[in-house]
Design a protein around this motif. Structure first.
Motif, PDB file in Angstrom:
ATOM      1  N   ASP A  70       7.351  64.326 -58.963  1.00 25.42           N
ATOM      2  CA  ASP A  70       8.490  64.595 -59.830  1.00 25.42           C
ATOM      3  C   ASP A  70       9.749  64.923 -59.024  1.00 25.42           C
ATOM      4  OD1 ASP A  70       8.776  67.684 -59.603  1.00 25.42           O
ATOM      5  OD2 ASP A  70       6.643  67.358 -60.003  1.00 25.42           O
ATOM      6  N   ASP A  72      11.743  67.471 -59.103  1.00 24.14           N
ATOM      7  CA  ASP A  72      11.802  68.832 -58.588  1.00 24.14           C
ATOM      8  C   ASP A  72      11.134  68.920 -57.217  1.00 24.14           C
ATOM      9  OD1 ASP A  72      12.423  71.661 -58.816  1.00 24.14           O
ATOM     10  OD2 ASP A  72      10.269  71.953 -59.136  1.00 24.14           O
ATOM     11  N   THR A  73       9.977  68.305 -57.089  1.00 27.37           N
ATOM     12  CA  THR A  73       9.262  68.309 -55.813  1.00 27.37           C
ATOM     13  C   THR A  73      10.049  67.542 -54.758  1.00 27.37           C
ATOM     14  OG1 THR A  73       7.145  68.484 -56.955  1.00 27.37           O
ATOM     15  CG2 THR A  73       7.089  67.696 -54.678  1.00 27.37           C
ATOM     16  N   GLN A  76      12.836  69.422 -53.153  1.00 31.05           N
ATOM     17  CA  GLN A  76      12.452  70.584 -52.355  1.00 31.05           C
ATOM     18  C   GLN A  76      11.808  70.231 -51.016  1.00 31.05           C
ATOM     19  OE1 GLN A  76      10.948  74.079 -54.439  1.00 31.05           O
ATOM     20  NE2 GLN A  76      11.255  72.965 -56.364  1.00 31.05           N
ATOM     21  N   TRP A  80      10.753  72.850 -47.776  1.00 26.45           N
ATOM     22  CA  TRP A  80       9.359  73.056 -48.155  1.00 26.45           C
ATOM     23  C   TRP A  80       8.807  74.421 -47.740  1.00 26.45           C
ATOM     24  CZ3 TRP A  80       5.602  73.956 -44.546  1.00 26.45           C
ATOM     25  CH2 TRP A  80       5.893  73.603 -43.229  1.00 26.45           C
ATOM     26  N   SER A  83       9.719  76.809 -50.448  1.00 24.33           N
ATOM     27  CA  SER A  83       9.377  76.338 -51.784  1.00 24.33           C
ATOM     28  C   SER A  83       7.959  76.741 -52.172  1.00 24.33           C
ATOM     29  CB  SER A  83       9.489  74.812 -51.818  1.00 24.33           C
ATOM     30  OG  SER A  83       8.965  74.313 -53.018  1.00 24.33           O
ATOM     31  N   VAL A  85       6.312  74.844 -54.539  1.00 28.00           N
ATOM     32  CA  VAL A  85       5.741  73.702 -55.263  1.00 28.00           C
ATOM     33  C   VAL A  85       4.689  72.924 -54.472  1.00 28.00           C
ATOM     34  CG1 VAL A  85       7.836  73.415 -56.662  1.00 28.00           C
ATOM     35  CG2 VAL A  85       7.511  72.021 -54.614  1.00 28.00           C
ATOM     36  N   SER A  87       1.216  72.407 -52.208  1.00 26.65           N
ATOM     37  CA  SER A  87      -0.109  72.979 -51.981  1.00 26.65           C
ATOM     38  C   SER A  87      -0.266  73.332 -50.498  1.00 26.65           C
ATOM     39  CB  SER A  87      -1.191  71.964 -52.370  1.00 26.65           C
ATOM     40  OG  SER A  87      -1.185  70.865 -51.460  1.00 26.65           O
TER      41      SER A  87
END
Length: 156
Positions: A70, A72-73, A76, A80, A83, A85, A87
């Motif tokens: 998406d 938003d990801t 960012q 990172w 962030s 978002v 994993s």
């Protein structure tokens, strides 16, 4: 300002075909080792940003969107570390991508290597037991990663 652009696919088709074949091989290696399209494209976008290649960033953003990443990801990725978002696996991949992008300057630090590979084999498969120095040294030899003790520098 007007300029004439060189199109590698037309001026040097052999070079373009070699790059295309390399890209396909990387994709096959990723798939064979459990790296999905999302993770692969996040890493490719970040490397393109670090290398300052707008063309590659655009290509990989399109592919990332097709893989379900998406907006938003995507926005960012440059931040990172700050962030929430991504994993743990994605964060480790982005860290390793930075280290490899700047390998000529810093190599891969023990800190980054241990964080990413840890108790896993060179292909990311779990290994029995704890992280042993011999495993680390063995994987370095396999990957031909220069040994550097200093932590990898953060580059905005």
């Amino acid at each position: 300002m007007s300029e004439t652009r060189v199109h590698l696919s037309k001026t040097e088709p052999a070079a373009y075909q070699a790059l295309d074949a390399f890209s396909k091989t990387v994709g096959q290696i990723c798939a064979a080792n459990g790296i999905d399209e999302r993770l692969k494209e996040l890493v490719m976008i970040h490397c393109s940003q670090l290398n300052g290649c707008a063309y590659c960033a655009r290509i990989h953003v399109d592919r990332a969107v097709a893989a379900g990443v998406d907006i938003d990801t995507l926005t960012q990725i440059p931040t990172w570390r700050e962030s929430g978002v991504f994993s743990d696996r994605e964060r480790a991949a982005l860290e390793l991508a930075e280290a490899f992008t700047f390998i000529a300057e810093d190599g891969i630090s023990d800190e980054v290597y241990d964080q990413v590979v840890g108790g896993r084999g060179a292909r990311g498969l779990p290994r029995g037991g704890s992280r042993r120095r011999s495993d680390r040294e063995h994987h370095r030899a396999l990957l031909r990663i220069p040994r550097v003790r200093a932590a990898a520098r953060h580059r905005p």
